[in-house]
Design an enzyme around this catalytic site. Sequence first.
Site, PDB file in Angstrom:
ATOM      1  N   ASP A  25      -8.051   7.897 -18.307  1.00 24.46           N
ATOM      2  CA  ASP A  25      -8.952   7.934 -19.455  1.00 24.46           C
ATOM      3  C   ASP A  25     -10.411   8.026 -19.010  1.00 24.46           C
ATOM      4  O   ASP A  25     -11.312   7.894 -19.831  1.00 24.46           O
ATOM      5  CB  ASP A  25      -8.764   6.670 -20.300  1.00 24.46           C
ATOM      6  N   ASP A  79      -6.822   2.844 -10.562  1.00 27.37           N
ATOM      7  CA  ASP A  79      -8.111   2.155 -10.544  1.00 27.37           C
ATOM      8  C   ASP A  79      -9.217   3.204 -10.536  1.00 27.37           C
ATOM      9  O   ASP A  79      -9.270   4.048  -9.637  1.00 27.37           O
ATOM     10  CB  ASP A  79      -8.209   1.268  -9.298  1.00 27.37           C
ATOM     11  N   ARG A 132       0.505  -0.361 -21.110  1.00 29.36           N
ATOM     12  CA  ARG A 132      -0.479  -1.333 -21.626  1.00 29.36           C
ATOM     13  C   ARG A 132      -1.893  -0.929 -21.240  1.00 29.36           C
ATOM     14  O   ARG A 132      -2.846  -1.205 -21.983  1.00 29.36           O
ATOM     15  CB  ARG A 132      -0.142  -2.731 -21.135  1.00 29.36           C
ATOM     16  N   TYR A 133      -2.047  -0.247 -20.108  1.00 28.82           N
ATOM     17  CA  TYR A 133      -3.378   0.225 -19.712  1.00 28.82           C
ATOM     18  C   TYR A 133      -3.859   1.306 -20.679  1.00 28.82           C
ATOM     19  O   TYR A 133      -5.037   1.337 -21.062  1.00 28.82           O
ATOM     20  CB  TYR A 133      -3.344   0.769 -18.287  1.00 28.82           C
ATOM     21  N   GLU A 134      -2.966   2.193 -21.079  1.00 29.37           N
ATOM     22  CA  GLU A 134      -3.360   3.228 -22.032  1.00 29.37           C
ATOM     23  C   GLU A 134      -3.703   2.609 -23.387  1.00 29.37           C
ATOM     24  O   GLU A 134      -4.672   3.029 -24.039  1.00 29.37           O
ATOM     25  CB  GLU A 134      -2.247   4.252 -22.187  1.00 29.37           C
ATOM     26  N   ASP A 188       0.830  -1.193   0.000  1.00 28.51           N
ATOM     27  CA  ASP A 188       0.000   0.000   0.000  1.00 28.51           C
ATOM     28  C   ASP A 188       0.875   1.257   0.000  1.00 28.51           C
ATOM     29  O   ASP A 188       1.762   1.408   0.841  1.00 28.51           O
ATOM     30  CB  ASP A 188      -0.888  -0.039   1.252  1.00 28.51           C
TER      31      ASP A 188
END
Length: 236
Positions: free
Chosen positions: A177, A141, A215-217, A119
């Site tokens: 996004d 997230d 990779r998230y973008e 965390d």
Amino acid sequence: MSTKSPARPHRNFYGRLKGKALKQSQKAYLDEDLAALSPGAVNWEENPERTPLDLDARFDGKLVWLEVGFGGGEHMVHQAASNPDVGIIGAEPYINGVAMLLGKIRRAGVSNLAVHPGDARDLMDVLPEASIARAFLLYPDPWPKKRHHRRRFVTQEHLGPLARVLKPGAIFRVATDIPDYVRQTLEEVPKAGFDWLAERPADWRAPWDDWLSTRYEQKALREGRVPHYLTFRRAG
């Protein structure tokens, strides 16, 4: 005279800690590499007094940057390779992402990184005040349901500690996004002592000059969502 250790706060954690089974190579990375990449004593069990980390010793006096939730680690390794004169600490509780990062570190051969596999709030507890020169929050997230918005990083629970550990004038980058995450970011981050640096639409529509698309973008672009690149400066 004895002094009491700080009381450990109750902190709910809502994200994933583990996904699909790790590959044998990833297990080896965790077993062989992770301990040596520790930024110091972060967890409450090993540091109940919350003694601040000695970042000068850990990074030989370099400026230190922080990435909160580094995902698979591609951006963090890219920045480390591009900025060998900087030390970078990453916090990520998702152990699959940590294992992916360790593999990338091996392949890139970078050594100016430290990893907290947990965390970010625990890490910020023990970062010295005004010790971080730049921070990144990239595709966090989104917690899209309204009742879950309080779980987002861009709340005062997280932003207050982040502001404490950032140097005056430090840059804080946020990429997302999700339009409602943009809204909440622009509402909450200035309350924590930051100035939004945008002067024209291109300042949040165009990626930073040193940006490496994650990779998230790429997933967001494939699904038709529009990235936003928000740049803030710690006031003071």
